[in-house]
Scaffold this motif. Structure first.
Motif, short mmCIF file in Angstrom:
data_model
loop_
_atom_site.label_atom_id
_atom_site.label_comp_id
_atom_site.label_asym_id
_atom_site.label_seq_id
_atom_site.Cartn_x
_atom_site.Cartn_y
_atom_site.Cartn_z
N LYS A 1 3.12 2.13 2.12
CA LYS A 1 3.40 2.60 3.48
C LYS A 1 4.86 2.28 3.81
O LYS A 1 5.31 1.15 3.62
CB LYS A 1 2.47 1.91 4.48
CG LYS A 1 2.72 2.26 5.92
CD LYS A 1 1.79 1.49 6.82
CE LYS A 1 2.14 1.72 8.26
NZ LYS A 1 1.35 0.85 9.15
N ASN B 1 0.82 -1.22 0.00
CA ASN B 1 0.00 0.00 0.00
C ASN B 1 0.85 1.27 0.00
O ASN B 1 0.34 2.35 0.25
CB ASN B 1 -0.93 0.00 1.21
CG ASN B 1 -1.90 -1.15 1.17
OD1 ASN B 1 -2.43 -1.48 0.11
ND2 ASN B 1 -2.11 -1.78 2.30
N GLU C 1 -0.64 13.71 4.83
CA GLU C 1 -1.32 12.53 5.38
C GLU C 1 -0.39 11.32 5.48
O GLU C 1 -0.82 10.26 5.87
CB GLU C 1 -2.54 12.17 4.50
CG GLU C 1 -3.69 13.17 4.62
CD GLU C 1 -3.44 14.44 3.81
OE1 GLU C 1 -2.84 14.36 2.72
OE2 GLU C 1 -3.82 15.52 4.30
N LYS D 1 0.74 9.48 3.16
CA LYS D 1 0.31 8.39 2.27
C LYS D 1 1.34 8.10 1.19
O LYS D 1 1.41 6.99 0.69
CB LYS D 1 -1.03 8.73 1.62
CG LYS D 1 -2.18 8.70 2.60
CD LYS D 1 -3.48 8.94 1.90
CE LYS D 1 -4.62 8.88 2.91
NZ LYS D 1 -5.91 9.11 2.29
#
Length: 157
Positions: A67, A65, A135, A137
């Motif tokens: 991360k 993802n 954020e 991300k």
């Protein structure tokens, strides 16, 4: 009666000299190249090859993802491979240095709009900084003390 006059010269504080050095610049002003990261599933042989092509010594590792999970120390990884402690097809996740996430050590957010003073403070105790969006991300870039030194040199500070 003669009066004493204080003639000592005040040295600028480190905050002042830092402000003078960076003149209000932010991380975006470093003009960092886009981040080079690797997925945790990358084989170590390919990771080492890519690192040497780009002349990187440390590469952030991301999950599926995107991360951030940690990073690989390329020299350390190569040493393990050459010593027979790692197979070329092993995944880099097996050898990465994981980021520590504890409530006692809060995440330091470094974005393109963070000041270079903030970045310098962070880099005093870290090898590199991941530059992310607000954020957290996306990893947008990777900054090092070398990037700060180049900035100061380019700017003529």
């Amino acid at each position: 009666m003669a009066t004493m006059v204080d003639t000592t010269i005040q040295q600028p504080s480190s905050a002042t000299s830092s402000a003078d050095k960076y003149r209000g610049a932010v991380v975006e002003d470093l003009q960092l190249p886009p981040a080079f990261t690797l997925p945790s599933t990358e084989p170590i042989a390919r990771a080492i090859e890519l690192a040497y092509e780009r002349d990187f010594s440390h590469i952030p590792v991301l999950d599926k993802n995107r991360k951030p999970l940690g990073y690989i120390d390329v020299a350390q990884l190569k040493t393990k491979w050459e010593a027979g402690q790692a197979d070329p097809d092993d995944k880099i996740s097996k050898f990465m240095i994981k980021f520590v996430r504890k409530s006692s050590e809060p995440y330091t957010l470094i974005t393109p709009w963070s000041t270079l003073d903030e970045l310098e403070d962070f880099l005093k105790s870290n090898i590199f900084a991941l530059v992310t969006d607000n954020e957290r991300k996306f990893v947008l870039g990777v900054a090092t003390l070398h990037d700060l030194e180049n900035f100061v040199t380019r700017r003529g500070s």
